[in-house]
Design a protein around this motif. Structure first.
Motif, PDB file in Angstrom:
ATOM      1  N   ALA A  27       0.841  -1.204   0.000  1.00 52.94           N
ATOM      2  CA  ALA A  27       0.000   0.000   0.000  1.00 52.94           C
ATOM      3  C   ALA A  27       0.874   1.250   0.000  1.00 52.94           C
ATOM      4  CB  ALA A  27      -0.927  -0.018   1.217  1.00 52.94           C
ATOM      5  N   ASP A  28       1.933   1.244   0.810  1.00 48.97           N
ATOM      6  CA  ASP A  28       2.854   2.380   0.845  1.00 48.97           C
ATOM      7  C   ASP A  28       3.514   2.595  -0.515  1.00 48.97           C
ATOM      8  OD1 ASP A  28       2.211   2.623   3.537  1.00 48.97           O
ATOM      9  OD2 ASP A  28       4.083   1.703   4.242  1.00 48.97           O
ATOM     10  N   LEU A  29       3.890   1.496  -1.176  1.00 48.72           N
ATOM     11  CA  LEU A  29       4.500   1.607  -2.499  1.00 48.72           C
ATOM     12  C   LEU A  29       3.529   2.190  -3.519  1.00 48.72           C
ATOM     13  CD1 LEU A  29       6.575  -1.686  -2.768  1.00 48.72           C
ATOM     14  CD2 LEU A  29       7.457   0.653  -2.794  1.00 48.72           C
ATOM     15  N   HIS A  30       2.270   1.792  -3.450  1.00 48.79           N
ATOM     16  CA  HIS A  30       1.273   2.345  -4.379  1.00 48.79           C
ATOM     17  C   HIS A  30       1.127   3.857  -4.182  1.00 48.79           C
ATOM     18  CE1 HIS A  30      -0.069  -1.255  -6.381  1.00 48.79           C
ATOM     19  NE2 HIS A  30      -0.268  -1.872  -5.224  1.00 48.79           N
ATOM     20  N   VAL A  31       1.115   4.314  -2.941  1.00 49.22           N
ATOM     21  CA  VAL A  31       1.028   5.750  -2.665  1.00 49.22           C
ATOM     22  C   VAL A  31       2.258   6.457  -3.227  1.00 49.22           C
ATOM     23  CG1 VAL A  31       1.113   7.462  -0.792  1.00 49.22           C
ATOM     24  CG2 VAL A  31      -0.454   5.509  -0.635  1.00 49.22           C
ATOM     25  N   THR A  32       3.428   5.892  -3.005  1.00 46.55           N
ATOM     26  CA  THR A  32       4.668   6.500  -3.500  1.00 46.55           C
ATOM     27  C   THR A  32       4.689   6.529  -5.020  1.00 46.55           C
ATOM     28  OG1 THR A  32       5.837   5.727  -1.534  1.00 46.55           O
ATOM     29  CG2 THR A  32       7.186   6.353  -3.432  1.00 46.55           C
ATOM     30  N   LEU A  33       4.265   5.446  -5.654  1.00 47.95           N
ATOM     31  CA  LEU A  33       4.214   5.429  -7.122  1.00 47.95           C
ATOM     32  C   LEU A  33       3.251   6.475  -7.663  1.00 47.95           C
ATOM     33  CD1 LEU A  33       4.346   1.609  -7.917  1.00 47.95           C
ATOM     34  CD2 LEU A  33       5.978   3.351  -8.650  1.00 47.95           C
ATOM     35  N   ASP A  34       2.122   6.650  -7.018  1.00 49.75           N
ATOM     36  CA  ASP A  34       1.173   7.686  -7.444  1.00 49.75           C
ATOM     37  C   ASP A  34       1.810   9.077  -7.338  1.00 49.75           C
ATOM     38  OD1 ASP A  34      -0.776   5.819  -8.031  1.00 49.75           O
ATOM     39  OD2 ASP A  34      -1.864   6.080  -6.135  1.00 49.75           O
ATOM     40  N   GLU A  35       2.557   9.304  -6.259  1.00 50.23           N
ATOM     41  CA  GLU A  35       3.244  10.594  -6.102  1.00 50.23           C
ATOM     42  C   GLU A  35       4.290  10.793  -7.193  1.00 50.23           C
ATOM     43  OE1 GLU A  35       4.859  10.651  -2.142  1.00 50.23           O
ATOM     44  OE2 GLU A  35       2.875  10.752  -1.209  1.00 50.23           O
ATOM     45  N   VAL A  36       5.044   9.752  -7.519  1.00 52.85           N
ATOM     46  CA  VAL A  36       6.052   9.844  -8.572  1.00 52.85           C
ATOM     47  C   VAL A  36       5.376  10.161  -9.902  1.00 52.85           C
ATOM     48  CG1 VAL A  36       7.707   8.477  -9.929  1.00 52.85           C
ATOM     49  CG2 VAL A  36       7.773   8.390  -7.430  1.00 52.85           C
ATOM     50  N   ARG A  37       4.288   9.473 -10.196  1.00 56.36           N
ATOM     51  CA  ARG A  37       3.565   9.737 -11.459  1.00 56.36           C
ATOM     52  C   ARG A  37       3.080  11.187 -11.523  1.00 56.36           C
ATOM     53  NH1 ARG A  37       1.168   4.429 -10.177  1.00 56.36           N
ATOM     54  NH2 ARG A  37       2.255   2.917 -11.475  1.00 56.36           N
ATOM     55  N   THR A  38       2.584  11.701 -10.410  1.00 55.11           N
ATOM     56  CA  THR A  38       2.109  13.085 -10.359  1.00 55.11           C
ATOM     57  C   THR A  38       3.257  14.051 -10.628  1.00 55.11           C
ATOM     58  OG1 THR A  38       0.367  12.499  -8.794  1.00 55.11           O
ATOM     59  CG2 THR A  38       1.013  14.811  -8.872  1.00 55.11           C
ATOM     60  N   HIS A  39       4.406  13.801 -10.001  1.00 57.67           N
ATOM     61  CA  HIS A  39       5.572  14.675 -10.222  1.00 57.67           C
ATOM     62  C   HIS A  39       6.080  14.566 -11.653  1.00 57.67           C
ATOM     63  CE1 HIS A  39       5.832  16.012  -6.113  1.00 57.67           C
ATOM     64  NE2 HIS A  39       5.907  14.766  -5.658  1.00 57.67           N
ATOM     65  N   GLU A  40       6.046  13.367 -12.234  1.00 57.11           N
ATOM     66  CA  GLU A  40       6.463  13.201 -13.630  1.00 57.11           C
ATOM     67  C   GLU A  40       5.554  14.011 -14.561  1.00 57.11           C
ATOM     68  OE1 GLU A  40       8.446   8.747 -14.034  1.00 57.11           O
ATOM     69  OE2 GLU A  40       6.266   8.911 -14.016  1.00 57.11           O
ATOM     70  N   LYS A  41       4.254  13.906 -14.337  1.00 55.73           N
ATOM     71  CA  LYS A  41       3.306  14.659 -15.177  1.00 55.73           C
ATOM     72  C   LYS A  41       3.550  16.153 -15.062  1.00 55.73           C
ATOM     73  CE  LYS A  41      -0.725  11.604 -15.251  1.00 55.73           C
ATOM     74  NZ  LYS A  41      -2.087  11.405 -14.743  1.00 55.73           N
ATOM     75  N   GLU A  42       3.753  16.608 -13.832  1.00 54.12           N
ATOM     76  CA  GLU A  42       3.975  18.044 -13.624  1.00 54.12           C
ATOM     77  C   GLU A  42       5.274  18.495 -14.281  1.00 54.12           C
ATOM     78  OE1 GLU A  42       3.341  21.943 -12.367  1.00 54.12           O
ATOM     79  OE2 GLU A  42       2.010  20.247 -12.676  1.00 54.12           O
ATOM     80  N   ALA A  43       6.337  17.699 -14.168  1.00 55.19           N
ATOM     81  CA  ALA A  43       7.625  18.060 -14.790  1.00 55.19           C
ATOM     82  C   ALA A  43       7.475  18.100 -16.315  1.00 55.19           C
ATOM     83  CB  ALA A  43       8.694  17.058 -14.370  1.00 55.19           C
ATOM     84  N   LYS A  44       6.776  17.131 -16.886  1.00 50.83           N
ATOM     85  CA  LYS A  44       6.564  17.111 -18.335  1.00 50.83           C
ATOM     86  C   LYS A  44       5.737  18.314 -18.778  1.00 50.83           C
ATOM     87  CE  LYS A  44       6.959  12.118 -18.925  1.00 50.83           C
ATOM     88  NZ  LYS A  44       6.260  10.845 -19.159  1.00 50.83           N
ATOM     89  N   ARG A  45       4.709  18.646 -17.982  1.00 47.26           N
ATOM     90  CA  ARG A  45       3.878  19.797 -18.302  1.00 47.26           C
ATOM     91  C   ARG A  45       4.696  21.071 -18.303  1.00 47.26           C
ATOM     92  NH1 ARG A  45       1.636  23.928 -16.166  1.00 47.26           N
ATOM     93  NH2 ARG A  45       2.255  23.451 -14.041  1.00 47.26           N
ATOM     94  N   LEU A  46       5.577  21.201 -17.296  1.00 50.91           N
ATOM     95  CA  LEU A  46       6.413  22.400 -17.213  1.00 50.91           C
ATOM     96  C   LEU A  46       7.412  22.472 -18.360  1.00 50.91           C
ATOM     97  CD1 LEU A  46       7.077  22.489 -13.368  1.00 50.91           C
ATOM     98  CD2 LEU A  46       5.684  24.108 -14.710  1.00 50.91           C
ATOM     99  N   LEU A  47       7.927  21.328 -18.793  1.00 48.85           N
ATOM    100  CA  LEU A  47       8.864  21.299 -19.921  1.00 48.85           C
ATOM    101  C   LEU A  47       8.173  21.702 -21.229  1.00 48.85           C
ATOM    102  CD1 LEU A  47      11.021  18.105 -19.289  1.00 48.85           C
ATOM    103  CD2 LEU A  47      11.813  20.473 -19.390  1.00 48.85           C
ATOM    104  N   ASN A  48       6.920  21.332 -21.363  1.00 48.10           N
ATOM    105  CA  ASN A  48       6.182  21.590 -22.610  1.00 48.10           C
ATOM    106  C   ASN A  48       5.503  22.966 -22.631  1.00 48.10           C
ATOM    107  OD1 ASN A  48       6.862  19.140 -23.755  1.00 48.10           O
ATOM    108  ND2 ASN A  48       5.149  18.092 -22.749  1.00 48.10           N
ATOM    109  N   SER A  49       5.485  23.658 -21.504  1.00 52.91           N
ATOM    110  CA  SER A  49       4.814  24.982 -21.506  1.00 52.91           C
ATOM    111  C   SER A  49       5.820  26.053 -21.882  1.00 52.91           C
ATOM    112  CB  SER A  49       4.211  25.263 -20.130  1.00 52.91           C
ATOM    113  OG  SER A  49       5.225  25.388 -19.170  1.00 52.91           O
ATOM    114  N   PRO A  50       5.324  27.097 -22.613  1.00 53.36           N
ATOM    115  CA  PRO A  50       6.228  28.172 -23.099  1.00 53.36           C
ATOM    116  C   PRO A  50       6.727  29.086 -22.028  1.00 53.36           C
ATOM    117  CG  PRO A  50       3.999  28.508 -23.937  1.00 53.36           C
ATOM    118  CD  PRO A  50       3.991  27.263 -23.106  1.00 53.36           C
TER     119      PRO A  50
END
Length: 139
Positions: free
Chosen positions: A116-139
């Motif tokens: 359960a702890d790993l699932h929470v951590t993986l969800d957090e990693v996915r959220t940070h990945e999405k945010e980093a990708k969004r920031l890279l793609n924004s002007p």
């Protein structure tokens, strides 16, 4: 035997008279001789001595196999020792099986919590990945 329980193998000597050196057991189980001596110090193995040489019996080999299975299940060495010793004694099998079930239930609960702890951590990693990708793609 994949994921077999610690208790599945009898610790009685199936072939009396057969002995092993520490090097033979180390090779067979892909361990260091130091690890085998450590298990001996923990009381899991009790080889005979011929001078300075250790002589391991089929019983010692089986106990080593059960120790490694117990470790794979996440048991501590003291829990493995207690269970292996229990199965060598002539005590009531029902009590032995109840103790084994209790130990397994505890470890299952720990593993489920870790999952359960790993699932929470993986969800957090996915959220940070999405945010980093969004920031890279924004002007």
């Amino acid at each position: 035997m994949p994921h077999a329980a610690v208790a599945e193998v009898s610790t009685t000597s199936p072939t009396p008279g057969i002995t092993y050196t520490i090097s033979e057991l180390a090779r067979e189980f892909d361990l260091t001789t130091r690890a085998i001596r450590f298990y001996e110090d923990c009381g899991l193995l009790s080889p005979q001595r011929a001078g300075r040489n250790r002589i391991y019996t089929a019983r010692d080999r089986t106990r080593l196999k059960l120790t490694l299975r117990g470790k794979r299940l996440g048991l501590t060495l003291s829990e493995v020792k207690e269970l292996v010793d229990m199965y060598e004694s002539p005590r009531d099998t029902q009590a032995q099986l109840k103790k084994f079930l209790t130990v397994l239930a505890m470890h299952r609960q720990q593993l489920e919590q870790q999952m359960a702890d790993l699932h929470v951590t993986l969800d957090e990693v996915r959220t940070h990945e999405k945010e980093a990708k969004r920031l890279l793609n924004s002007p």
